[in-house]
Design a protein around this motif. Structure first.
Motif, short mmCIF file in Angstrom:
data_model
loop_
_atom_site.label_atom_id
_atom_site.label_comp_id
_atom_site.label_asym_id
_atom_site.label_seq_id
_atom_site.Cartn_x
_atom_site.Cartn_y
_atom_site.Cartn_z
N PRO A 54 -4.66 -6.67 12.82
CA PRO A 54 -6.03 -6.81 12.31
C PRO A 54 -6.70 -5.50 11.93
CG PRO A 54 -5.95 -7.27 14.65
CD PRO A 54 -4.54 -7.12 14.19
N SER A 55 -6.24 -4.38 12.49
CA SER A 55 -6.87 -3.10 12.15
C SER A 55 -6.16 -2.41 10.99
CB SER A 55 -6.94 -2.19 13.38
OG SER A 55 -5.65 -1.94 13.88
N GLY A 56 -5.19 -3.08 10.40
CA GLY A 56 -4.53 -2.55 9.22
C GLY A 56 -3.28 -1.75 9.50
N TYR A 57 -2.72 -1.18 8.44
CA TYR A 57 -1.45 -0.47 8.51
C TYR A 57 -1.37 0.49 7.33
CZ TYR A 57 -0.96 -4.69 5.76
OH TYR A 57 -1.20 -5.71 4.88
N THR A 86 -4.13 -13.60 -0.23
CA THR A 86 -3.88 -12.38 -0.99
C THR A 86 -2.97 -11.45 -0.20
OG1 THR A 86 -6.07 -12.67 -1.96
CG2 THR A 86 -5.00 -10.56 -2.31
N GLU A 87 -3.21 -11.36 1.11
CA GLU A 87 -2.33 -10.57 1.99
C GLU A 87 -0.90 -11.10 1.91
OE1 GLU A 87 -2.64 -9.52 6.65
OE2 GLU A 87 -2.33 -11.65 6.21
N ASN A 88 -0.74 -12.42 1.98
CA ASN A 88 0.60 -13.03 1.92
C ASN A 88 1.30 -12.71 0.61
OD1 ASN A 88 0.27 -14.16 4.44
ND2 ASN A 88 -0.29 -16.18 3.67
N ILE A 92 1.15 -1.21 -3.38
CA ILE A 92 1.05 -2.60 -2.94
C ILE A 92 0.66 -2.65 -1.46
CG2 ILE A 92 2.28 -4.80 -2.66
CD1 ILE A 92 4.12 -3.81 -4.99
N ALA A 93 1.22 -1.77 -0.65
CA ALA A 93 0.89 -1.73 0.78
C ALA A 93 -0.58 -1.37 0.98
CB ALA A 93 1.79 -0.73 1.51
N GLN A 94 -1.07 -0.41 0.22
CA GLN A 94 -2.48 -0.02 0.35
C GLN A 94 -3.40 -1.17 -0.05
OE1 GLN A 94 -2.42 3.46 -2.15
NE2 GLN A 94 -2.13 4.84 -0.41
N LEU A 95 -3.08 -1.85 -1.13
CA LEU A 95 -3.89 -2.97 -1.59
C LEU A 95 -3.81 -4.15 -0.62
CD1 LEU A 95 -5.73 -3.97 -3.85
CD2 LEU A 95 -3.70 -4.77 -5.06
N THR A 96 -2.63 -4.45 -0.16
CA THR A 96 -2.45 -5.55 0.79
C THR A 96 -3.23 -5.27 2.07
OG1 THR A 96 -0.29 -6.05 -0.15
CG2 THR A 96 -0.73 -6.94 2.04
N ASN A 97 -3.22 -4.03 2.52
CA ASN A 97 -3.96 -3.63 3.71
C ASN A 97 -5.46 -3.91 3.56
OD1 ASN A 97 -4.25 -2.30 6.33
ND2 ASN A 97 -5.23 -0.67 5.15
N THR A 149 -5.91 -7.45 4.33
CA THR A 149 -5.73 -7.65 5.77
C THR A 149 -7.04 -7.32 6.49
OG1 THR A 149 -3.36 -7.17 5.68
CG2 THR A 149 -4.45 -6.89 7.82
N LEU A 150 -7.67 -6.22 6.11
CA LEU A 150 -8.93 -5.82 6.74
C LEU A 150 -10.06 -6.79 6.42
CD1 LEU A 150 -8.68 -1.96 6.18
CD2 LEU A 150 -8.33 -3.21 8.32
N ILE A 151 -10.13 -7.26 5.18
CA ILE A 151 -11.15 -8.26 4.81
C ILE A 151 -10.97 -9.52 5.65
CG2 ILE A 151 -11.95 -9.80 2.96
CD1 ILE A 151 -11.31 -7.48 0.99
N LYS A 152 -9.73 -9.97 5.78
CA LYS A 152 -9.42 -11.15 6.60
C LYS A 152 -9.89 -10.93 8.04
CE LYS A 152 -5.28 -11.76 8.42
NZ LYS A 152 -3.85 -12.03 8.62
#
Length: 188
Positions: free
Chosen positions: A53-56, A129-131, A148-153, A156-159
């Motif tokens: 939940p805190s991102g990556y 969107t994360e998926n 892609i990892a930065q955008l996906t993160n 993840t944070l919005i979720k």
């Protein structure tokens, strides 16, 4: 944005909410007890992206995918992700209706407060969107995952933020409901 309140109120009934709650949490239990542990057998203790939940960072994603190896990535893509494509829809609908149900119970259904029921839907959209980002990374690893990892993160944070705010509001609403019930009981 105009909400069709009558339609929403119609669906936010106890039985509907209970059935959705059971179905939603059954799907979540399948992920927690079966698909996620199955993928994590290959992760050497590293958390899956869905569970952070805190991102990556892109570096974490690269290390995770390398650690998972071909078989772990295959399980992530073909076992975990498919069930996680059902869960965000269920989460969004179930938890929106649950909050509205409790708002009805405390007589706080006005048009402004009803919009708080959108938070689980925002979390669900961010989860989708994360998926899609995870699917893209799993299909392109190890090349080209930085952006892609930065955008996906971000999603993840919005979720995580939308879910956290939602559960705080739900908890406060339940506390208000219990306080009203206790006050009513004491006054009798």
């Amino acid at each position: 944005m105009q909400l069709n309140k009558q339609r929403i109120y119609k669906f936010a009934k106890g039985k509907n909410v209970l059935v959705l709650f059971v179905v939603t949490n059954s799907v979540y239990a399948i992920m927690l007890l079966h698909t996620i542990p199955r993928v994590m057998q290959f992760s050497n203790g590293m958390k899956l992206l869905d569970m952070m939940p805190s991102g990556y960072t892109p570096e974490y994603v690269s290390k995770l995918f390398a650690t998972l190896g071909h078989e772990g990535r295959r399980l992530y893509l073909w076992n975990q992700i498919p069930i996680d494509m059902v869960y965000p829809f269920l989460f969004g609908i179930c938890y929106s209706l649950l909050l509205i149900y409790f708002f009805k119970k405390i007589n706080r259904l006005n048009s402004k407060i009803l919009y708080l029921g959108i938070l689980p839907i925002i979390a669900g959209i961010a989860d989708y969107t994360e998926n899609f980002g995870i699917i893209t990374m799993l299909n392109t690893t190890p090349e080209n995952i930085q952006t892609i990892a930065q955008l996906t993160n971000v999603f993840t944070l919005i979720k995580s933020i939308a879910s956290t705010i939602y559960f705080v509001i739900l908890l406060v609403t339940i506390i208000v409901l219990l306080a009203k019930k206790m006050k009513k009981r004491i006054s009798k």
